[in-house]
Design a protein around this motif. Structure first.
Motif, PDB file in Angstrom:
ATOM      1  N   VAL A 127      -3.759   8.032  -5.580  1.00 24.66           N
ATOM      2  CA  VAL A 127      -2.840   8.074  -4.444  1.00 24.66           C
ATOM      3  C   VAL A 127      -3.409   7.260  -3.287  1.00 24.66           C
ATOM      4  O   VAL A 127      -2.682   6.506  -2.623  1.00 24.66           O
ATOM      5  CB  VAL A 127      -2.581   9.545  -4.012  1.00 24.66           C
ATOM      6  CG1 VAL A 127      -1.862   9.603  -2.681  1.00 24.66           C
ATOM      7  CG2 VAL A 127      -1.792  10.276  -5.074  1.00 24.66           C
ATOM      8  N   VAL A 128      -4.711   7.382  -3.051  1.00 25.13           N
ATOM      9  CA  VAL A 128      -5.342   6.618  -1.966  1.00 25.13           C
ATOM     10  C   VAL A 128      -5.258   5.118  -2.260  1.00 25.13           C
ATOM     11  O   VAL A 128      -4.939   4.320  -1.376  1.00 25.13           O
ATOM     12  CB  VAL A 128      -6.804   7.073  -1.767  1.00 25.13           C
ATOM     13  CG1 VAL A 128      -7.541   6.147  -0.822  1.00 25.13           C
ATOM     14  CG2 VAL A 128      -6.853   8.502  -1.256  1.00 25.13           C
ATOM     15  N   LYS A 129      -5.528   4.729  -3.509  1.00 24.59           N
ATOM     16  CA  LYS A 129      -5.439   3.308  -3.865  1.00 24.59           C
ATOM     17  C   LYS A 129      -4.016   2.789  -3.689  1.00 24.59           C
ATOM     18  O   LYS A 129      -3.810   1.678  -3.181  1.00 24.59           O
ATOM     19  CB  LYS A 129      -5.895   3.099  -5.302  1.00 24.59           C
ATOM     20  CG  LYS A 129      -7.392   3.246  -5.481  1.00 24.59           C
ATOM     21  CD  LYS A 129      -7.791   3.042  -6.923  1.00 24.59           C
ATOM     22  CE  LYS A 129      -9.285   3.271  -7.110  1.00 24.59           C
ATOM     23  NZ  LYS A 129      -9.689   3.168  -8.513  1.00 24.59           N
ATOM     24  N   LYS A 134       0.010  -0.365  -0.649  1.00 29.79           N
ATOM     25  CA  LYS A 134       1.260  -0.413   0.113  1.00 29.79           C
ATOM     26  C   LYS A 134       0.999  -0.905   1.532  1.00 29.79           C
ATOM     27  O   LYS A 134       1.798  -1.668   2.087  1.00 29.79           O
ATOM     28  CB  LYS A 134       1.922   0.964   0.145  1.00 29.79           C
ATOM     29  CG  LYS A 134       2.528   1.369  -1.177  1.00 29.79           C
ATOM     30  CD  LYS A 134       3.148   2.745  -1.095  1.00 29.79           C
ATOM     31  CE  LYS A 134       3.686   3.167  -2.450  1.00 29.79           C
ATOM     32  NZ  LYS A 134       4.228   4.535  -2.414  1.00 29.79           N
ATOM     33  N   GLY A 135      -0.102  -0.466   2.125  1.00 32.68           N
ATOM     34  CA  GLY A 135      -0.466  -0.929   3.470  1.00 32.68           C
ATOM     35  C   GLY A 135      -0.695  -2.423   3.500  1.00 32.68           C
ATOM     36  O   GLY A 135      -0.270  -3.112   4.430  1.00 32.68           O
ATOM     37  N   LYS A 136      -1.399  -2.938   2.458  1.00 36.59           N
ATOM     38  CA  LYS A 136      -1.633  -4.382   2.385  1.00 36.59           C
ATOM     39  C   LYS A 136      -0.316  -5.135   2.245  1.00 36.59           C
ATOM     40  O   LYS A 136      -0.128  -6.196   2.864  1.00 36.59           O
ATOM     41  CB  LYS A 136      -2.546  -4.714   1.211  1.00 36.59           C
ATOM     42  CG  LYS A 136      -3.986  -4.290   1.427  1.00 36.59           C
ATOM     43  CD  LYS A 136      -4.834  -4.606   0.218  1.00 36.59           C
ATOM     44  CE  LYS A 136      -6.281  -4.172   0.405  1.00 36.59           C
ATOM     45  NZ  LYS A 136      -7.090  -4.425  -0.792  1.00 36.59           N
ATOM     46  N   ILE A 139       1.432  -5.278   5.605  1.00 38.17           N
ATOM     47  CA  ILE A 139       0.790  -6.254   6.500  1.00 38.17           C
ATOM     48  C   ILE A 139       1.186  -7.674   6.107  1.00 38.17           C
ATOM     49  O   ILE A 139       1.479  -8.517   6.967  1.00 38.17           O
ATOM     50  CB  ILE A 139      -0.741  -6.069   6.480  1.00 38.17           C
ATOM     51  CG1 ILE A 139      -1.113  -4.748   7.165  1.00 38.17           C
ATOM     52  CG2 ILE A 139      -1.444  -7.229   7.161  1.00 38.17           C
ATOM     53  CD1 ILE A 139      -2.560  -4.360   7.032  1.00 38.17           C
ATOM     54  N   GLU A 140       1.222  -7.962   4.796  1.00 40.16           N
ATOM     55  CA  GLU A 140       1.637  -9.287   4.344  1.00 40.16           C
ATOM     56  C   GLU A 140       3.087  -9.561   4.716  1.00 40.16           C
ATOM     57  O   GLU A 140       3.434 -10.672   5.132  1.00 40.16           O
ATOM     58  CB  GLU A 140       1.438  -9.410   2.835  1.00 40.16           C
ATOM     59  CG  GLU A 140      -0.016  -9.487   2.416  1.00 40.16           C
ATOM     60  CD  GLU A 140      -0.179  -9.525   0.904  1.00 40.16           C
ATOM     61  OE1 GLU A 140       0.835  -9.699   0.194  1.00 40.16           O
ATOM     62  OE2 GLU A 140      -1.311  -9.362   0.446  1.00 40.16           O
ATOM     63  N   ASP A 141       3.958  -8.553   4.587  1.00 46.20           N
ATOM     64  CA  ASP A 141       5.363  -8.725   4.965  1.00 46.20           C
ATOM     65  C   ASP A 141       5.494  -9.031   6.453  1.00 46.20           C
ATOM     66  O   ASP A 141       6.289  -9.886   6.854  1.00 46.20           O
ATOM     67  CB  ASP A 141       6.165  -7.459   4.626  1.00 46.20           C
ATOM     68  CG  ASP A 141       6.375  -7.284   3.133  1.00 46.20           C
ATOM     69  OD1 ASP A 141       6.169  -8.260   2.381  1.00 46.20           O
ATOM     70  OD2 ASP A 141       6.750  -6.161   2.708  1.00 46.20           O
ATOM     71  N   ILE A 142       4.707  -8.338   7.261  1.00 44.84           N
ATOM     72  CA  ILE A 142       4.760  -8.571   8.707  1.00 44.84           C
ATOM     73  C   ILE A 142       4.308  -9.993   9.016  1.00 44.84           C
ATOM     74  O   ILE A 142       4.921 -10.687   9.837  1.00 44.84           O
ATOM     75  CB  ILE A 142       3.891  -7.532   9.450  1.00 44.84           C
ATOM     76  CG1 ILE A 142       4.536  -6.158   9.342  1.00 44.84           C
ATOM     77  CG2 ILE A 142       3.695  -7.927  10.905  1.00 44.84           C
ATOM     78  CD1 ILE A 142       3.688  -5.028   9.882  1.00 44.84           C
ATOM     79  N   LYS A 143       3.240 -10.457   8.347  1.00 46.72           N
ATOM     80  CA  LYS A 143       2.752 -11.817   8.588  1.00 46.72           C
ATOM     81  C   LYS A 143       3.793 -12.846   8.177  1.00 46.72           C
ATOM     82  O   LYS A 143       4.014 -13.835   8.883  1.00 46.72           O
ATOM     83  CB  LYS A 143       1.455 -12.062   7.817  1.00 46.72           C
ATOM     84  CG  LYS A 143       0.267 -11.348   8.412  1.00 46.72           C
ATOM     85  CD  LYS A 143      -0.981 -11.630   7.599  1.00 46.72           C
ATOM     86  CE  LYS A 143      -2.192 -10.913   8.170  1.00 46.72           C
ATOM     87  NZ  LYS A 143      -3.394 -11.134   7.344  1.00 46.72           N
TER      88      LYS A 143
END
Length: 178
Positions: A127-129, A134-136, A139-143
């Protein structure tokens, strides 16, 4: 009041101990089950039920209060202490009964939580992985969105504006301004 509080806390700890002890083995309950029930009605070997372990509220209440009533009666008749004839004795009896039942439910919660944590500990790493991945991705989508917005702004700046009438001139044409 202070003694009642000490008795209540000790009773909670006693309830936790009883519940934990019965979760490890229920030999005393099996013994009474064999005495009181016929062969057909006796509990099976894989059944873990005890006096307080895996028991509903009312039977648990009856067993705990019955046990303390029996202990209180033995103390009353064998010693000079008169437990059931004074306010302090009845208060201590009720405190120890309620505290023990509360302790059994507290132990039930702790044991079940420990089992759930043990079961979920392997999947917790996954779950942590997944959360990190998902966080990465976010961040890529925002960039990429920032880059797209900058490109759109550059395109807007490159396109020449039409030589049209200003807002003031349009309002004059419609007759709103003089």
């Amino acid at each position: 009041m202070g003694l009642d509080l000490v008795i209540f806390i000790a009773a909670i700890l006693f309830g936790i101990f009883i519940y934990w002890r019965e979760s490890q083995g229920n030999k005393l309950y099996r013994f009474f089950n064999k005495i009181f029930n016929s062969k057909e009605l006796q509990m099976k070997l894989e059944d873990k039920k005890g006096f307080v372990f895996k028991q509903a509220f009312l039977p648990r209440l009856v067993y705990v209060v019955g046990f303390f009533l029996l202990v209180g009666l033995i103390i009353q008749f064998l010693s000079p202490f008169e437990i059931f004839t004074s306010y302090n004795g009845i208060s201590a009896f009720s405190s120890i009964s309620v505290g023990t039942i509360l302790g059994t439910y507290l132990a039930n919660f702790v044991l079940k939580s420990g089992k759930v944590i043990e079961e979920k500990s392997d999947s917790l790493g996954e779950v942590v992985k997944d959360t990190i991945e998902k966080g990465k991705d976010i961040i890529e989508d925002i960039k990429t969105k920032d880059v797209e917005v900058e490109q759109e702004e550059e395109i807007k700046e490159e396109t020449p504006k039409k030589d049209g009438k200003s807002a003031r001139e349009r309002l004059k044409d419609k007759g709103y301004l003089k």
